[in-house]
Design a protein around this motif. Structure first.
Motif, mmCIF file in Angstrom:
data_model
loop_
_atom_site.group_PDB
_atom_site.id
_atom_site.type_symbol
_atom_site.label_atom_id
_atom_site.label_comp_id
_atom_site.label_asym_id
_atom_site.label_seq_id
_atom_site.Cartn_x
_atom_site.Cartn_y
_atom_site.Cartn_z
ATOM 1 N N MET A 291 0.837 -1.139 -0.016
ATOM 2 C CA MET A 291 -0.098 -0.095 0.000
ATOM 3 C C MET A 291 0.864 1.147 0.029
ATOM 4 N N ASP A 292 2.240 1.091 0.179
ATOM 5 C CA ASP A 292 3.032 2.356 0.465
ATOM 6 C C ASP A 292 4.004 2.585 -0.509
ATOM 7 N N ARG A 293 4.421 1.468 -1.517
ATOM 8 C CA ARG A 293 5.678 1.715 -2.342
ATOM 9 C C ARG A 293 5.344 0.495 -3.495
ATOM 10 N N SER A 294 6.419 0.716 -4.532
ATOM 11 C CA SER A 294 6.633 -0.098 -5.491
ATOM 12 C C SER A 294 7.419 -1.434 -5.084
ATOM 13 N N LEU A 295 7.086 -2.615 -5.152
ATOM 14 C CA LEU A 295 7.863 -3.815 -5.018
ATOM 15 C C LEU A 295 8.838 -3.953 -6.007
ATOM 16 N N THR A 296 10.044 -4.540 -5.642
ATOM 17 C CA THR A 296 10.854 -5.065 -6.824
ATOM 18 C C THR A 296 10.842 -6.344 -7.219
ATOM 19 N N ASP A 297 11.033 -6.886 -8.408
ATOM 20 C CA ASP A 297 10.922 -8.205 -8.807
ATOM 21 C C ASP A 297 11.757 -9.064 -7.993
ATOM 22 N N GLU A 298 12.985 -8.483 -7.545
ATOM 23 C CA GLU A 298 14.017 -9.403 -6.617
ATOM 24 C C GLU A 298 13.299 -9.671 -5.431
ATOM 25 N N GLU A 299 12.759 -8.692 -4.837
ATOM 26 C CA GLU A 299 11.905 -8.803 -3.452
ATOM 27 C C GLU A 299 11.054 -9.841 -3.410
ATOM 28 N N ILE A 300 10.041 -9.816 -4.286
ATOM 29 C CA ILE A 300 8.850 -10.486 -4.546
ATOM 30 C C ILE A 300 9.438 -12.176 -4.789
ATOM 31 N N ASN A 301 10.415 -12.062 -5.625
ATOM 32 C CA ASN A 301 10.907 -13.545 -5.964
ATOM 33 C C ASN A 301 11.690 -14.048 -4.717
ATOM 34 N N THR A 302 12.172 -13.426 -3.820
ATOM 35 C CA THR A 302 12.953 -13.824 -2.423
ATOM 36 C C THR A 302 11.617 -14.261 -1.814
ATOM 37 N N LEU A 303 10.670 -13.543 -1.624
ATOM 38 C CA LEU A 303 9.472 -13.730 -0.627
ATOM 39 C C LEU A 303 8.882 -15.067 -1.319
ATOM 40 N N GLN A 304 8.653 -15.220 -2.654
ATOM 41 C CA GLN A 304 7.939 -16.300 -3.107
ATOM 42 C C GLN A 304 9.009 -17.732 -3.003
#
Ligand code: FA5
Ligand code: MG
Length: 320
Positions: A291-304
């Motif tokens: 809700m507060d910022r753009s997420l980076t691909d890298e960050e999402i891939n790490t979470l996933q």
């Protein structure tokens, strides 16, 4: 009116005092946050019904934070606020009507809550749905038409005699309700996503100030949505280890503990049963969005990756 009762309660208060059966799903560690073996973060304000009745309270409201391991979507959050209302009717009040006591109390309850909805929202489309709660009979849920869908805002019913008897009220009857305060605010101010209540974005917080509520919704300032940051969708498919053991809540809890507020929705998009091997495969779509910022691909891939790993180690599924 009670608004400072401690959110850590005993399992007795949270469950037994309101007649939740021993084998009810809500008792599991999958659904409720346990603090110790016999204390929990209350999952509803109904946890306080019996002790307040025992103290002699006959008409009361309890507001507080409640906690649940629940579905993840725009109308569910693991911590939210409820307001509980209870009203006891004396033998004398009950004898003033031709109706059977339960019917009378049930009618009073429904007309009071319809009055509340009208006071808050003005004209609004609502409907009653039959429900089940261990602590009331009959039980109902009230739904409001919001954003093209029916949104459940409260549960209620005629209190079980056994609870009243436990507070030495033998000739009395009572009604009780528990409403979701975020859901009411969502309808009132047109807030599309429950997670917005937790954002630090000033574009949200600056739109609200104390005293801006107008009864009946007249001339009330609605929330002006600002452009959201883009979502990111990730699918995960896996074979279940043992059909009866896996629950969607297990998955949600893993996603929540890995991605926290960055997950917007967890949704089953495909289920497949292989008749030859008798194995079941699920495919879930996880929507990440801040809700507060753009997420980076890298960050999402790490979470996933973390979610995928936890699925294997904690739930024993086989990734596809
Ligand atoms: C209860 O919690 C009952 N204790 C309500 C009750 C009280 C019934 C007294 C009878 C007598 P339920 O689980 O349906 O019921 O939750 C009540 C309301 O809390 C829902 O209608 C909804 O508005 C809100 N709610 C439930 N789960 C969530 C969630 N995860 N996030 C936000 N709001 C929620
Ligand atoms: Mg409900």
């Amino acid at each position: 009116m009670f608004d400072d009762l401690h959110p850590i309660v005993s399992t007795h208060e949270n469950f037994d005092s309101v007649l939740v059966p021993q084998d009810h799903v809500s008792r599991s560690k999958n659904d409720t946050y346990y603090v110790t073996e016999d204390t929990v973060l209350r999952c509803h304000t109904s946890a306080h019904q019996l002790s307040l009745l025992k103290q002699g309270e006959k008409k009361f409201l309890v507001t507080g934070d409640v906690y649940r391991r629940d579905t993840i979507d725009a109308t569910h959050f693991p911590v939210f606020h409820q307001m509980e209302g209870v009203r006891v009717f004396t033998k004398c009040e009950l004898s003033s009507t031709e109706l059977a006591p339960q019917d009378f109390v049930s009618q009073e309850l429904k007309s009071m809550l319809e009055g509340l909805a009208k006071h808050l929202f003005g004209e609004v489309e609502l409907r009653w749905v039959d429900a089940y709660f261990p602590f009331t009979d009959p039980s109902y849920e009230l739904e409001i038409f919001f954003n093209g869908e029916w949104l459940e805002v409260l549960g209620c019913g005629v209190m079980q005699k056994q609870i009243l008897n436990g507070a030495s009220l033998v000739d009395e009857e009572a009604w009780a309700f528990g409403l979701g305060l975020e859901r009411l605010a969502m309808v009132l101010f047109d807030i599309p996503d429950i997670r917005l209540f937790w954002t630090n974005d000033e574009r949200f917080s600056k739109q609200f100030k104390a005293g801006m509520f107008r009864s009946g919704g007249h001339n009330m300032q609605k929330f002006k949505s600002y452009s959201k940051y883009p979502p990111c969708y990730k699918d995960v498919s896996f074979w279940l280890p043992n059909v009866s053991k896996f629950t969607e809540n297990d998955l949600c809890e893993i996603v929540r503990s890995t991605a926290g507020n960055l997950v917007e929705e967890v949704k089953l998009i495909d289920e497949f049963h292989n008749p030859k091997t008798n194995q079941v495969s699920n495919c879930y779509r996880i929507t990440y969005r801040s809700m507060d910022r753009s997420l980076t691909d890298e960050e999402i891939n790490t979470l996933q990756d973390c979610v995928r790993e936890a699925l294997v180690t904690s739930l024993g599924v086989t990734l596809r």
